[in-house]
Scaffold this motif. Structure first.
Motif, PDB file in Angstrom:
ATOM      1  N   TYR A 176       0.817  -1.219   0.000  1.00  0.00           N
ATOM      2  CA  TYR A 176       0.000   0.000   0.000  1.00  0.00           C
ATOM      3  C   TYR A 176       0.850   1.269   0.000  1.00  0.00           C
ATOM      4  O   TYR A 176       0.590   2.198  -0.766  1.00  0.00           O
ATOM      5  CB  TYR A 176      -0.957  -0.005   1.196  1.00  0.00           C
ATOM      6  N   TYR A 177       1.855   1.311   0.823  1.00  0.00           N
ATOM      7  CA  TYR A 177       2.731   2.491   0.908  1.00  0.00           C
ATOM      8  C   TYR A 177       3.497   2.685  -0.404  1.00  0.00           C
ATOM      9  O   TYR A 177       3.534   3.776  -0.961  1.00  0.00           O
ATOM     10  CB  TYR A 177       3.695   2.345   2.088  1.00  0.00           C
TER      11      TYR A 177
ATOM     12  N   ASN B  52      -2.382   1.845   4.597  1.00  0.00           N
ATOM     13  CA  ASN B  52      -2.821   2.617   3.441  1.00  0.00           C
ATOM     14  C   ASN B  52      -2.554   4.103   3.628  1.00  0.00           C
ATOM     15  O   ASN B  52      -2.401   4.592   4.737  1.00  0.00           O
ATOM     16  CB  ASN B  52      -4.302   2.364   3.159  1.00  0.00           C
ATOM     17  N   CYS B  53      -2.480   4.814   2.507  1.00  0.00           N
ATOM     18  CA  CYS B  53      -2.172   6.240   2.488  1.00  0.00           C
ATOM     19  C   CYS B  53      -3.131   6.925   1.523  1.00  0.00           C
ATOM     20  O   CYS B  53      -3.678   6.290   0.630  1.00  0.00           O
ATOM     21  CB  CYS B  53      -0.749   6.474   1.988  1.00  0.00           C
ATOM     22  N   TYR B  54      -3.284   8.226   1.680  1.00  0.00           N
ATOM     23  CA  TYR B  54      -4.113   8.968   0.735  1.00  0.00           C
ATOM     24  C   TYR B  54      -3.722  10.437   0.748  1.00  0.00           C
ATOM     25  O   TYR B  54      -3.043  10.905   1.660  1.00  0.00           O
ATOM     26  CB  TYR B  54      -5.608   8.797   1.043  1.00  0.00           C
TER      27      TYR B  54
ATOM     28  N   LEU C 207      -6.780  -3.614   7.775  1.00  0.00           N
ATOM     29  CA  LEU C 207      -5.380  -4.009   7.560  1.00  0.00           C
ATOM     30  C   LEU C 207      -4.667  -4.274   8.882  1.00  0.00           C
ATOM     31  O   LEU C 207      -3.830  -5.180   8.967  1.00  0.00           O
ATOM     32  CB  LEU C 207      -4.646  -2.941   6.755  1.00  0.00           C
TER      33      LEU C 207
ATOM     34  N   GLU D 206     -11.288   5.026   4.128  1.00  0.00           N
ATOM     35  CA  GLU D 206      -9.843   4.913   4.359  1.00  0.00           C
ATOM     36  C   GLU D 206      -9.556   4.468   5.789  1.00  0.00           C
ATOM     37  O   GLU D 206      -8.675   3.657   6.033  1.00  0.00           O
ATOM     38  CB  GLU D 206      -9.132   6.234   4.056  1.00  0.00           C
TER      39      GLU D 206
ATOM     40  N   LYS E 272     -10.501   0.826   6.087  1.00  0.00           N
ATOM     41  CA  LYS E 272      -9.482   0.014   5.419  1.00  0.00           C
ATOM     42  C   LYS E 272      -8.258  -0.150   6.327  1.00  0.00           C
ATOM     43  O   LYS E 272      -7.718  -1.252   6.454  1.00  0.00           O
ATOM     44  CB  LYS E 272      -9.085   0.669   4.100  1.00  0.00           C
ATOM     45  N   ALA E 273      -7.832   0.929   6.977  1.00  0.00           N
ATOM     46  CA  ALA E 273      -6.678   0.861   7.882  1.00  0.00           C
ATOM     47  C   ALA E 273      -6.953  -0.084   9.048  1.00  0.00           C
ATOM     48  O   ALA E 273      -6.085  -0.873   9.438  1.00  0.00           O
ATOM     49  CB  ALA E 273      -6.325   2.252   8.390  1.00  0.00           C
TER      50      ALA E 273
ATOM     51  N   PHE F 135       1.244   3.902  -3.209  1.00  0.00           N
ATOM     52  CA  PHE F 135       0.889   5.311  -2.999  1.00  0.00           C
ATOM     53  C   PHE F 135       2.064   6.206  -3.412  1.00  0.00           C
ATOM     54  O   PHE F 135       1.882   7.181  -4.145  1.00  0.00           O
ATOM     55  CB  PHE F 135       0.527   5.539  -1.533  1.00  0.00           C
TER      56      PHE F 135
END
Length: 108
Positions: free
Chosen positions: A10-11, A79-81, A99, A92, A95-96, A14
């Motif tokens: 994910y990182y 995750n990132c955004y 995870l 988001e 999702k985090a 991104f």
């Protein structure tokens, strides 16, 4: 000193979407997080269920990276955004949290 690891891709995925300057800014901020005992409060916010948000600003863009602490010295990035609204998007955050649970189950 902390150790920062990324969970799955994910990182990386991104970061690949960002410009070189944006990637450099995030990496410098994470280096500060990794090496400093005390991090300025504006970088980190507790979200819920053990999930935190690491904040990085570059120009007029704001980036958010969700993470957890695994013990005293390990930080696990999820995750990132790129922030576009006042509040973190619920999807988001959800999702985090998902995870985080996945990560914890794999560590058993």
């Amino acid at each position: 000193m902390r150790k920062i690891i990324a969970y799955k891709n994910y990182y990386r995925e991104f970061m690949e979407k960002l410009s070189q300057q944006e990637r450099d800014k995030i990496k410098r901020a994470l280096l500060l997080f990794e090496t400093e005992d005390r991090i300025p409060r504006h970088y980190i916010t507790y979200i819920r269920d053990g999930v935190y948000e690491f904040r990085v600003t570059y120009g007029n863009k704001e980036f958010r990276l969700f993470f957890i602490y695994d013990g005293d010295t390990v930080v696990v990035l999820f995750n990132c955004y790129t922030k576009k609204t006042q509040k973190a998007p619920k999807r988001e955050i959800d999702k985090a949290i998902k995870l985080k649970e996945e990560y914890k189950n794999e560590r058993k």
